[in-house]
Scaffold this motif. Structure first.
Motif, PDB file in Angstrom:
ATOM      1  N   VAL A   1      -1.257  -0.705  -4.409  1.00  0.00           N
ATOM      2  CA  VAL A   1      -2.455   0.131  -4.336  1.00  0.00           C
ATOM      3  C   VAL A   1      -2.177   1.322  -3.433  1.00  0.00           C
ATOM      4  O   VAL A   1      -1.340   1.264  -2.539  1.00  0.00           O
ATOM      5  CB  VAL A   1      -3.674  -0.654  -3.804  1.00  0.00           C
ATOM      6  N   THR A   2      -2.892   2.395  -3.690  1.00  0.00           N
ATOM      7  CA  THR A   2      -2.768   3.561  -2.811  1.00  0.00           C
ATOM      8  C   THR A   2      -3.712   3.382  -1.630  1.00  0.00           C
ATOM      9  O   THR A   2      -4.776   2.770  -1.748  1.00  0.00           O
ATOM     10  CB  THR A   2      -3.129   4.861  -3.551  1.00  0.00           C
ATOM     11  N   THR A   3      -3.334   3.921  -0.509  1.00  0.00           N
ATOM     12  CA  THR A   3      -4.175   3.784   0.687  1.00  0.00           C
ATOM     13  C   THR A   3      -5.504   4.511   0.520  1.00  0.00           C
ATOM     14  O   THR A   3      -6.482   4.164   1.185  1.00  0.00           O
ATOM     15  CB  THR A   3      -3.433   4.336   1.917  1.00  0.00           C
ATOM     16  N   ASP A   4      -5.561   5.478  -0.388  1.00  0.00           N
ATOM     17  CA  ASP A   4      -6.806   6.236  -0.595  1.00  0.00           C
ATOM     18  C   ASP A   4      -7.907   5.394  -1.231  1.00  0.00           C
ATOM     19  O   ASP A   4      -9.083   5.680  -1.056  1.00  0.00           O
ATOM     20  CB  ASP A   4      -6.545   7.468  -1.477  1.00  0.00           C
ATOM     21  N   HIS A   5      -7.517   4.378  -2.001  1.00  0.00           N
ATOM     22  CA  HIS A   5      -8.495   3.552  -2.711  1.00  0.00           C
ATOM     23  C   HIS A   5      -8.335   2.086  -2.343  1.00  0.00           C
ATOM     24  O   HIS A   5      -8.519   1.196  -3.166  1.00  0.00           O
ATOM     25  CB  HIS A   5      -8.332   3.736  -4.228  1.00  0.00           C
ATOM     26  N   LEU A   6      -8.011   1.845  -1.108  1.00  0.00           N
ATOM     27  CA  LEU A   6      -7.661   0.503  -0.656  1.00  0.00           C
ATOM     28  C   LEU A   6      -8.806  -0.490  -0.823  1.00  0.00           C
ATOM     29  O   LEU A   6      -8.641  -1.575  -1.376  1.00  0.00           O
ATOM     30  CB  LEU A   6      -7.202   0.560   0.796  1.00  0.00           C
ATOM     31  N   GLU A   7      -9.999  -0.144  -0.355  1.00  0.00           N
ATOM     32  CA  GLU A   7     -11.112  -1.093  -0.361  1.00  0.00           C
ATOM     33  C   GLU A   7     -11.509  -1.483  -1.786  1.00  0.00           C
ATOM     34  O   GLU A   7     -11.664  -2.670  -2.092  1.00  0.00           O
ATOM     35  CB  GLU A   7     -12.311  -0.506   0.377  1.00  0.00           C
ATOM     36  N   ASP A   8     -11.652  -0.504  -2.654  1.00  0.00           N
ATOM     37  CA  ASP A   8     -12.041  -0.798  -4.041  1.00  0.00           C
ATOM     38  C   ASP A   8     -10.964  -1.609  -4.745  1.00  0.00           C
ATOM     39  O   ASP A   8     -11.264  -2.541  -5.500  1.00  0.00           O
ATOM     40  CB  ASP A   8     -12.277   0.507  -4.806  1.00  0.00           C
ATOM     41  N   ALA A   9      -9.697  -1.268  -4.499  1.00  0.00           N
ATOM     42  CA  ALA A   9      -8.594  -1.973  -5.154  1.00  0.00           C
ATOM     43  C   ALA A   9      -8.536  -3.432  -4.719  1.00  0.00           C
ATOM     44  O   ALA A   9      -8.332  -4.339  -5.546  1.00  0.00           O
ATOM     45  CB  ALA A   9      -7.272  -1.274  -4.854  1.00  0.00           C
TER      46      ALA A   9
ATOM     47  N   CYS B   1       0.863  -1.180   0.000  1.00  0.00           N
ATOM     48  CA  CYS B   1       0.000   0.000   0.000  1.00  0.00           C
ATOM     49  C   CYS B   1       0.900   1.230   0.000  1.00  0.00           C
ATOM     50  O   CYS B   1       1.581   1.513   0.986  1.00  0.00           O
ATOM     51  CB  CYS B   1      -0.922  -0.006   1.216  1.00  0.00           C
TER      52      CYS B   1
ATOM     53  N   THR C   1     -11.338  -5.401  -6.384  1.00  0.00           N
ATOM     54  CA  THR C   1     -11.043  -5.656  -7.796  1.00  0.00           C
ATOM     55  C   THR C   1      -9.989  -6.742  -7.953  1.00  0.00           C
ATOM     56  O   THR C   1     -10.132  -7.664  -8.767  1.00  0.00           O
ATOM     57  CB  THR C   1     -10.552  -4.361  -8.475  1.00  0.00           C
TER      58      THR C   1
ATOM     59  N   GLN D   1      -7.069  -0.321   8.241  1.00  0.00           N
ATOM     60  CA  GLN D   1      -6.684  -0.698   6.883  1.00  0.00           C
ATOM     61  C   GLN D   1      -6.292  -2.172   6.804  1.00  0.00           C
ATOM     62  O   GLN D   1      -6.653  -2.878   5.861  1.00  0.00           O
ATOM     63  CB  GLN D   1      -5.535   0.194   6.409  1.00  0.00           C
TER      64      GLN D   1
END
Length: 352
Positions: free
Chosen positions: A106-114, A67, A117, A138
Motif C-alpha cells: 500500500v502507499t503511505t498516502d492511502h494507508l488507513e483506507d487500504a 508501505c 479494506t 502510521q
C-alpha cells in the motif's frame, strides 16, 4: 467448484480432499495445507468445512505489509535484493508452522483506507510490517487495525509494540574499525539521499568508530546518492571528479546498492577498487558477490530476523503473549576483495 475439481487442482484423490475437509488424520500436513489453500482461494465451503476450520484453521494466515514510498521502499520492493531475501525467509518460517503468508503493498498516502479494506476482505491472524521510513503515527494506525503486529526494519523505542531490526550501529562500527585497521585515515561516507532509522543508526556507528581514533569525515568527503539504483550516478561522478587531487582512500556506503553504484562509477572514471579506493557496503545481498571486485560488506541475519518475527507473532496469536519486545540482531563483517591496506601508493592514487 466441486470436490473433484479441488482434487484435480491439488493433484490428489477425492478421498484426500475429504480427509482434509473433515479434519481427520491420514494425509500429510503439506498435502492438507495445499488442499485447504485451494479450497479457501476458490470459495468452496461445504458444511464439513466447519470441522476443518476448527482443527486446521483456514484463517491461519499472516499478512506481510509493505508501505511503499518514493524514497526507499519502491512499488516493486519485492524485487530489491534485501527485501527479496527477507521475504523468502519469512515465507519459509510461515510454511513450516502451518501458516499461509499474504502480501499487501500500500502507499503511505492511502494507508488507513487500504488497511481497512485488506482486513475486511480477508482478515489475517497477524501482520508483519515492513516499517522502513514509517512514522510513529502510521505504525500506530496499523496496530489499531491489527494488534497482533511485529514491525521490521526500524525501531521506535517509545512505542509499546514489537520491533525487530538488525544492529545497524554495530554493523557500521565494525566496518569503520576494519578500515582503520587497514591504515585508512582519509575515509569518505556515501549516504542515502532518503533518510530512515537504519541509515541514521549506521551513520552513528561509523562515526563512533572514527571518533575512537580521533578522526572525522571531512566535509568534502560526504557524498549523497540514491539507495535504490545500481548504476553509476551522475552526482557522485561529478563530485569525485572535482576531488581528483583530494580523493579519500576508502568509502563506507550505507547499503550494498549504494556500494555497487559507487564501484561502477569509479570504474568509469578509471579509479581502481581497492587499489585506489577501498569500498565497504552494508546488507550482504547476493549481488555483493557478483560485482567485481566482490564487495566487503556487513552481513545482516535475515533468516534470524524472519524466525524471530514469525515466532513472536505466533506467541501472540496462539498463546496470548502481551509482552512487547525491541530486538537488535547483531551483524557480522564479511571481508571480500573491495578493501586493501593503505600503501605508499596512496599519494599516487590521489593524483589520478
Amino acid at each position: 467448484m466441486k470436490m473433484e475439481d479441488i482434487a484435480k487442482l491439488a493433484n490428489v484423490s477425492k478421498s484426500a480432499v475429504s480427509i482434509a475437509l473433515s479434519g481427520k488424520p491420514g494425509i500429510s500436513e503439506d498435502t492438507r495445507t495445499r488442499i485447504l489453500k485451494i479450497v479457501k482461494d476458490s470459495g468452496y465451503l461445504p458444511r464439513s468445512m466447519i470441522k476443518a476450520d476448527k482443527f486446521y484453521s483456514l484463517t491461519k494466515t499472516l499478512r506481510f505489509v509493505a508501505c511503499t514510498n518514493s524514497g526507499i521502499v519502491l512499488e516493486q520492493y519485492y524485487k530489491q535484493p534485501f527485501f527479496m531475501e527477507l521475504i523468502h525467509h519469512i515465507e519459509e518460517q510461515c510454511r513450516v508452522r502451518g501458516y499461509s503468508l499474504f502480501f499487501s503493498s500500500v502507499t503511505t498516502d492511502h494507508l488507513e483506507d487500504a488497511m481497512e479494506t485488506m482486513e475486511t476482505e480477508h482478515e489475517s491472524n497477524g501482520i508483519i510490517l515492513l516499517g522502513t521510513n514509517l512514522t510513529p503515527e502510521q505504525i500506530q494506525l496499523i496496530a489499531k487495525k491489527q494488534p497482533n503486529l511485529v514491525v521490521l526494519d526500524t525501531c521506535l523505542e517509545t512505542l509499546n509494540m514489537n520491533f525487530i531490526v538488525m544492529n545497524n550501529v554495530m554493523g557500521a562500527y565494525q566496518a569503520g574499525r576494519y578500515l582503520l585497521e587497514l591504515g585508512h585515515k582519509k575515509i569518505g561516507y556515501v549516504q542515502s539521499n532518503s533518510r530512515m532509522y537504519n541509515f541514521d543508526s549506521r551513520k552513528r556507528g561509523f562515526l563512533q568508530a572514527l571518533e575512537e581514533d580521533k578522526l572525522t569525515v571531512d566535509t568534502a568527503h560526504y557524498f549523497e546518492v540514491s539507495p535504490t539504483v545500481v548504476t553509476a550516478q551522475h552526482e557522485f561522478i561529478h563530485k569525485i571528479t572535482e576531488l581528483r587531487d583530494d580523493l579519500p582512500t576508502a568509502l563506507f556506503c550505507e547499503c550494498d546498492y549504494i556500494a555497487i553504484s559507487v564501484i561502477k562509477a569509479l570504474n568509469e572514471l578509471g579509479i581502481r577498487v581497492p587499489q585506489d579506493i577501498s569500498i565497504v557496503g552494508f546488507d550482504n545481498i547476493q549481488e555483493s558477490t557478483i560485482i567485481s571486485p566482490e564487495l566487503t560488506t556487513v552481513h545482516v541475519e535475515k533468516g534470524t530476523i524472519a524466525e524471530l518475527a514469525v515466532s513472536k507473532l505466533l506467541d501472540m496469536i496462539e498463546h496470548g503473549d502481551t509482552v512487547k519486545i525491541k530486538s537488535l540482531i547483531d551483524t557480522q563483517l564479511v571481508i571480500r576483495k573491495s578493501c586493501s591496506p593503505v600503501t605508499v601508493k596512496e599519494t599516487d592514487a590521489a593524483a589520478l
